[in-house]
Design a protein around this motif. Structure first.
Motif, PDB file in Angstrom:
ATOM      1  N   VAL A 115      -8.073  -3.433  -5.089  1.00 43.42           N
ATOM      2  CA  VAL A 115      -8.402  -2.257  -5.906  1.00 43.42           C
ATOM      3  C   VAL A 115      -7.788  -1.035  -5.225  1.00 43.42           C
ATOM      4  CG1 VAL A 115     -10.219  -0.829  -6.886  1.00 43.42           C
ATOM      5  CG2 VAL A 115     -10.546  -3.300  -6.694  1.00 43.42           C
ATOM      6  N   ARG A 116      -7.076  -0.222  -5.975  1.00 41.91           N
ATOM      7  CA  ARG A 116      -6.368   0.937  -5.417  1.00 41.91           C
ATOM      8  C   ARG A 116      -7.060   2.230  -5.866  1.00 41.91           C
ATOM      9  NH1 ARG A 116      -1.264  -1.010  -3.850  1.00 41.91           N
ATOM     10  NH2 ARG A 116      -0.837  -3.126  -4.686  1.00 41.91           N
ATOM     11  N   TYR A 117      -7.132   3.173  -4.933  1.00 40.35           N
ATOM     12  CA  TYR A 117      -7.693   4.489  -5.222  1.00 40.35           C
ATOM     13  C   TYR A 117      -6.733   5.564  -4.735  1.00 40.35           C
ATOM     14  CZ  TYR A 117     -12.076   1.987  -5.982  1.00 40.35           C
ATOM     15  OH  TYR A 117     -13.029   1.128  -6.451  1.00 40.35           O
ATOM     16  N   ASP A 118      -6.721   6.670  -5.460  1.00 37.78           N
ATOM     17  CA  ASP A 118      -5.820   7.779  -5.120  1.00 37.78           C
ATOM     18  C   ASP A 118      -6.304   8.473  -3.850  1.00 37.78           C
ATOM     19  OD1 ASP A 118      -4.032   9.938  -5.161  1.00 37.78           O
ATOM     20  OD2 ASP A 118      -4.037   9.968  -7.352  1.00 37.78           O
ATOM     21  N   ASP A 119      -5.389   8.667  -2.912  1.00 41.17           N
ATOM     22  CA  ASP A 119      -5.735   9.324  -1.643  1.00 41.17           C
ATOM     23  C   ASP A 119      -5.330  10.803  -1.636  1.00 41.17           C
ATOM     24  OD1 ASP A 119      -6.795   9.345   0.956  1.00 41.17           O
ATOM     25  OD2 ASP A 119      -4.808   9.074   1.840  1.00 41.17           O
ATOM     26  N   VAL A 139       0.861  -1.192   0.000  1.00 42.27           N
ATOM     27  CA  VAL A 139       0.000   0.000   0.000  1.00 42.27           C
ATOM     28  C   VAL A 139       0.891   1.234   0.000  1.00 42.27           C
ATOM     29  CG1 VAL A 139      -1.806   1.277   1.190  1.00 42.27           C
ATOM     30  CG2 VAL A 139      -1.792  -1.239   1.266  1.00 42.27           C
ATOM     31  N   ASP A 140       0.780   2.019  -1.077  1.00 42.61           N
ATOM     32  CA  ASP A 140       1.543   3.274  -1.176  1.00 42.61           C
ATOM     33  C   ASP A 140       0.899   4.332  -0.277  1.00 42.61           C
ATOM     34  OD1 ASP A 140       2.163   6.029  -2.542  1.00 42.61           O
ATOM     35  OD2 ASP A 140       3.645   4.621  -3.323  1.00 42.61           O
ATOM     36  N   GLU A 141       1.715   5.236   0.233  1.00 41.09           N
ATOM     37  CA  GLU A 141       1.200   6.281   1.135  1.00 41.09           C
ATOM     38  C   GLU A 141       0.251   7.241   0.410  1.00 41.09           C
ATOM     39  OE1 GLU A 141       5.105   9.196   0.610  1.00 41.09           O
ATOM     40  OE2 GLU A 141       4.535   8.431   2.584  1.00 41.09           O
ATOM     41  N   ARG A 142       0.252   7.246  -0.928  1.00 42.93           N
ATOM     42  CA  ARG A 142      -0.636   8.100  -1.709  1.00 42.93           C
ATOM     43  C   ARG A 142      -1.913   7.390  -2.123  1.00 42.93           C
ATOM     44  NH1 ARG A 142       3.826   9.287  -6.118  1.00 42.93           N
ATOM     45  NH2 ARG A 142       4.027   7.044  -5.706  1.00 42.93           N
ATOM     46  N   GLN A 143      -2.155   6.182  -1.565  1.00 46.58           N
ATOM     47  CA  GLN A 143      -3.277   5.386  -2.007  1.00 46.58           C
ATOM     48  C   GLN A 143      -4.096   4.869  -0.824  1.00 46.58           C
ATOM     49  OE1 GLN A 143      -1.316   2.277  -4.229  1.00 46.58           O
ATOM     50  NE2 GLN A 143      -1.534   3.397  -6.185  1.00 46.58           N
ATOM     51  N   LYS A 144      -5.339   4.480  -1.159  1.00 46.67           N
ATOM     52  CA  LYS A 144      -6.177   3.685  -0.275  1.00 46.67           C
ATOM     53  C   LYS A 144      -6.516   2.394  -1.019  1.00 46.67           C
ATOM     54  CE  LYS A 144      -8.328   7.598   2.108  1.00 46.67           C
ATOM     55  NZ  LYS A 144      -9.603   8.283   2.439  1.00 46.67           N
ATOM     56  N   VAL A 145      -6.607   1.287  -0.286  1.00 43.33           N
ATOM     57  CA  VAL A 145      -6.756  -0.019  -0.926  1.00 43.33           C
ATOM     58  C   VAL A 145      -7.989  -0.719  -0.374  1.00 43.33           C
ATOM     59  CG1 VAL A 145      -5.742  -2.329  -1.123  1.00 43.33           C
ATOM     60  CG2 VAL A 145      -4.321  -0.305  -1.433  1.00 43.33           C
ATOM     61  N   ASP A 192     -14.225   8.402   1.628  1.00 40.92           N
ATOM     62  CA  ASP A 192     -14.743   7.122   2.127  1.00 40.92           C
ATOM     63  C   ASP A 192     -14.696   6.124   0.962  1.00 40.92           C
ATOM     64  OD1 ASP A 192     -16.226   4.968   3.044  1.00 40.92           O
ATOM     65  OD2 ASP A 192     -17.614   6.217   4.180  1.00 40.92           O
ATOM     66  N   VAL A 193     -13.665   5.243   0.974  1.00 44.12           N
ATOM     67  CA  VAL A 193     -13.470   4.355  -0.171  1.00 44.12           C
ATOM     68  C   VAL A 193     -14.574   3.297  -0.260  1.00 44.12           C
ATOM     69  CG1 VAL A 193     -11.004   4.691  -0.428  1.00 44.12           C
ATOM     70  CG2 VAL A 193     -11.835   3.026   1.232  1.00 44.12           C
TER      71      VAL A 193
END
Length: 292
Positions: free
Chosen positions: A59-63, A25-31, A95-96
């Protein structure tokens, strides 16, 4: 040999299984961890994560804070002067889980399109309730805040947090420019005519006040002059009366001589009157006859 033939594929399968069960998990993402399309787990903290291989996927989303430029939008303010508005919004996925439930497999692009619709509708509603002068003024932060606040509730339903909405450019449609300029020119000319009329009215009031003041000053000065002249004439007559009252005969003689001097100018006087006229009393006296 037979054991190694079975052992190597087993080790390979185990390694592949371990590799497919670990994700970063990248610090710029929510998973989101999904199992058969259903949300199993949300991981927002950066680092390693684990999932069941094959049956679960990530599934990854930009945070980060995202920007969205709206297409030019034509609005009609309360004074019916159409305007073309360019705006942009800054937002983030707050809210992912709700985001996934709202947009499904469409992802961030589908959410951005739905956010466009929300912002366009809210922009039309807010800008349609004010005049074009309010929109074109430099102090329009309150309008942008109203658009943002109006879009917050609907954006929250998508799992989005609207951070800011800005109006980049506000112009008149090309076909309306000339008509708008002419109307603005006519309004300014009318305002100028009103100002000139008010100025002329004020000038007339000042002029009338000055004329009245002049009349009052001249009247007062004339009255004072007449009073002074009357007092001087009275004083002169009093002096004459005192002087001539001391010798009435001399006064009568002096008055007759003055009348002769005024009436008998050399070379320019012709008189026709009776020799017995009282005018010649002193000329008919003994002294006057001896002189003749």
């Amino acid at each position: 040999m037979r054991k190694s033939a079975f052992l190597l594929p087993a080790i390979a399968v185990i390694l592949i299984g371990i590799a497919s069960s670990v994700f970063i998990v990248d610090e710029r993402q929510k998973v989101l961890v999904l199992q058969f399309g259903q949300i199993v787990r949300v991981q927002e903290e950066p680092g390693l994560g684990f999932k069941l291989p094959v049956i679960q996927n990530v599934v990854r989303y930009d945070d980060r804070i995202l920007s969205r430029d709206l297409d030019p939008l034509e609005v009609t303010p309360s004074d019916d002067r159409r305007l073309v508005v360019d705006a942009f919004a800054r937002y983030r996925i707050a809210d992912v889980e709700r985001f996934r439930q709202a947009v499904g497999d469409g992802g961030e692009e589908a959410a951005a399109r739905r956010l466009d619709s929300i912002l366009r509708a809210e922009t039309r509603e807010v800008l349609g309730s004010v005049s074009s002068n309010d929109i074109l003024s430099i102090d329009r932060a309150a309008l942008m805040l109203r658009i943002r606040n109006g879009a917050i509730a609907e954006a929250n339903a998508l799992g989005l947090q609207v951070i800011d909405v800005r109006l980049k450019r506000t112009d008149l449609p090309p076909e309306n420019l000339n008509a708008t300029y002419e109307r603005m020119k006519a309004e300014r000319e009318r305002e100028a005519a009103d100002e000139i009329a008010r100025g002329n009215e004020a000038a007339q009031r000042v002029r009338a006040t000055a004329d009245r003041t002049v009349v009052e000053l001249v009247s007062d000065a004339t009255r004072q002059a007449e009073i002074t002249r009357g007092e001087a004439d009275a004083e002169r007559n009093a002096i004459f009366a005192d002087a001539f009252g001391a010798d009435p005969e001399f006064f009568e003689f002096y008055r007759s001589m003055t009348a002769y001097a005024r009436a008998l100018n050399p070379g320019s006087t012709s008189m026709v009157m009776s020799p017995d006229s009282e005018f010649f009393n002193y000329l008919k006296s003994d002294q006057g006859a001896a002189g003749n």
